[in-house]
Design an enzyme around this catalytic site. Structure first.
Site, PDB file in Angstrom:
ATOM      1  N   GLN A 130      16.518  26.370 -26.285  1.00 25.89           N
ATOM      2  CA  GLN A 130      17.006  25.709 -24.997  1.00 25.89           C
ATOM      3  C   GLN A 130      16.145  24.241 -24.890  1.00 25.89           C
ATOM      4  O   GLN A 130      14.930  24.193 -25.073  1.00 25.89           O
ATOM      5  CB  GLN A 130      16.377  26.745 -23.992  1.00 25.89           C
ATOM      6  CG  GLN A 130      16.542  26.016 -22.407  1.00 25.89           C
ATOM      7  CD  GLN A 130      16.176  26.793 -21.348  1.00 25.89           C
ATOM      8  OE1 GLN A 130      15.947  27.807 -21.722  1.00 25.89           O
ATOM      9  NE2 GLN A 130      15.931  26.459 -20.323  1.00 25.89           N
ATOM     10  N   SER A 133      13.403  20.591 -21.103  1.00 27.77           N
ATOM     11  CA  SER A 133      12.385  19.540 -20.593  1.00 27.77           C
ATOM     12  C   SER A 133      12.249  18.295 -21.538  1.00 27.77           C
ATOM     13  O   SER A 133      12.574  18.552 -22.704  1.00 27.77           O
ATOM     14  CB  SER A 133      11.169  20.398 -20.827  1.00 27.77           C
ATOM     15  OG  SER A 133      10.915  21.434 -20.091  1.00 27.77           O
ATOM     16  N   GLU A 249      16.996  32.917 -16.828  1.00 30.46           N
ATOM     17  CA  GLU A 249      15.700  32.964 -17.133  1.00 30.46           C
ATOM     18  C   GLU A 249      14.924  33.505 -16.132  1.00 30.46           C
ATOM     19  O   GLU A 249      13.988  34.311 -16.450  1.00 30.46           O
ATOM     20  CB  GLU A 249      15.272  31.484 -17.410  1.00 30.46           C
ATOM     21  CG  GLU A 249      13.883  31.265 -17.561  1.00 30.46           C
ATOM     22  CD  GLU A 249      13.239  29.747 -17.674  1.00 30.46           C
ATOM     23  OE1 GLU A 249      12.645  29.437 -18.761  1.00 30.46           O
ATOM     24  OE2 GLU A 249      13.920  28.990 -16.793  1.00 30.46           O
TER      25      GLU A 249
END
Length: 407
Positions: A130, A133, A249
């Site tokens: 993923q 960020s 999540e």
């Protein structure tokens, strides 16, 4: 709330337990995936074990049957997690893929994407990461600056950096959030892409931690060309797609993992076996406080399960599970260090890795401060934090931030 298995759940539990008893000898040793992130042999064994779990119906439990899952509910997933812990065997390798990214593809992906990617993901043949960020966009995810520029042929060229990317070093694909439009407010100009991790221009570098391992990574994308068929959920609709990932999540964290109860029991047993710690009132008081937090977390997870079984979607209050889990685990590590002394950080000590690794989790999955703000605003109805970016095109934000700083 009835915490006992229904007859149907009891039958399912017995089915899962029987399968694990028949196949547990084929499982690799219980070991943190992160601790083994640089051990190719262990990763290969975990891939193979995930494939066996998928064949036995113990991976993708809540995925629809048409995509290789079992089409069951979250309670059945918890039963599987509990039985994995009871059997002392690891669960799936690709928790991020099956728990968060696969459900996103199921919800937003094209038929072609589902057909191509979900099967190999389920069986561990292709691990996913993923890539959300960035150095300047963590808890404020909508601040991502990675650019994706559309080309004349409809493809996109991606440039930018991602950071804290778990499993990137052995992933086949990543789900990447990038900015496709800077002339609209920051939440409206992003797009989600599937990016092959071996594509030209993708560079992965490990981030060495205090624990000694490089479990996370920074990933650089330099002129990486991606076809239009790799867009997930539509151009400029990346925020809605990302929210699906974040929702799952929360659910993954809120329901816990198969090893959580097992490790909590090991922790308590380790302190109880120490002749000094067992008699020390301060140690027993701290142990009781940690146990109370873990018990509260368990019942919060049961409440989440009840809501899910009634068709509700997990909300921002699930962020409290992450805060409680991390703080209780850090407190447990601190208590062990106090009891054992300097030897607790010796590499030969089974707790050394946990003690050195856990403090960093305060920033993972959203910092505690941001999660508390979100819960305060969206659950408790407290006044929101002042925002200078509301309704402002992304391209003008830096100028607005400077104006705000000047004031």
């Amino acid at each position: 709330m009835d915490l006992n298995d229904t007859p149907e759940q009891a039958a399912y539990r017995e089915k899962v337990r029987s399968w694990l008893e028949a196949h547990s000898a084929e499982a690799p040793a219980v070991r943190s995936t992160r601790a083994g992130a640089e051990d190719a042999g262990y990763l290969a064994a975990r891939r193979a074990w995930q494939g066996k779990l998928a064949e036995g119906g113990l991976a993708g439990v809540t995925w629809p049957q048409e995509f290789g899952g079992q089409g069951l509910g979250p309670i059945e997933q918890v039963i599987v997690n509990q039985e994995l812990g009871r059997a002392g065997v690891p669960g799936i390798l690709d928790v991020i893929g099956l728990g968060m990214l696969g459900p996103c593809l199921i919800a937003h992906g094209s038929d072609e994407q589902k057909t191509r990617y979900l099967g190999p993901m389920l069986h561990g043949d292709e691990v996913w990461c993923q890539m959300f960020s960035e150095p300047a966009a963590g808890s404020d995810l909508a601040a991502v600056q990675m650019r994706a520029v559309v080309q004349d042929d409809g493809s996109f060229v991606l440039n930018g950096q991602k950071v804290w990317t778990t499993n990137a070093q052995f992933s086949s694909y990543g789900l990447v959030l990038a900015r496709t439009n800077v002339d609209v407010p920051k939440h409206k100009g992003m797009t989600m892409f599937i990016v092959p991790m071996d594509a030209a221009g993708v560079t992965t570098r490990g981030l060495r931690q205090i624990s000694g391992e490089a479990e996370f990574n920074e990933v650089f994308l330099d002129d990486v060309r991606i076809g239009a068929e790799n867009v997930v959920g539509g151009v400029d609709n990346g925020w809605g797609t990302a929210l699906t990932v974040l929702m799952f999540e929360r659910l993954t964290i809120g329901l816990g993992s198969e090893g959580f109860g097992y490790n909590a029991a090991r922790f308590a047993a380790a302190l109880a076996s120490d002749p000094v710690a067992a008699k020390d009132k301060a140690v027993r008081k701290s142990l009781g406080e940690i146990g109370t937090d873990l018990l509260a977390l368990r019942f919060a997870s049961y409440r989440t399960l009840s809501a899910l079984s009634q068709g509700q979607i997990p909300g921002p209050e699930s962020g409290l599970a992450k805060v409680t889990t991390v703080n209780a685990a850090i407190a447990a590590g601190d208590l062990i260090a106090d009891v054992v002394g300097p030897d607790a950080l010796n590499e030969a000590n089974e707790w050394a890795y946990m003690i050195s690794f856990l403090p960093g989790l305060k920033s993972a999955g959203g910092t505690e401060q941001i999660l508390r703000n979100t819960i305060g605003e969206r659950v408790l109805g407290l006044p929101p934090e002042p925002r200078l970016d509301k309704g402002i095109p992304f391209s003008e934000l830096r100028a607005k931030e400077k104006e705000g700083a000047a004031v």
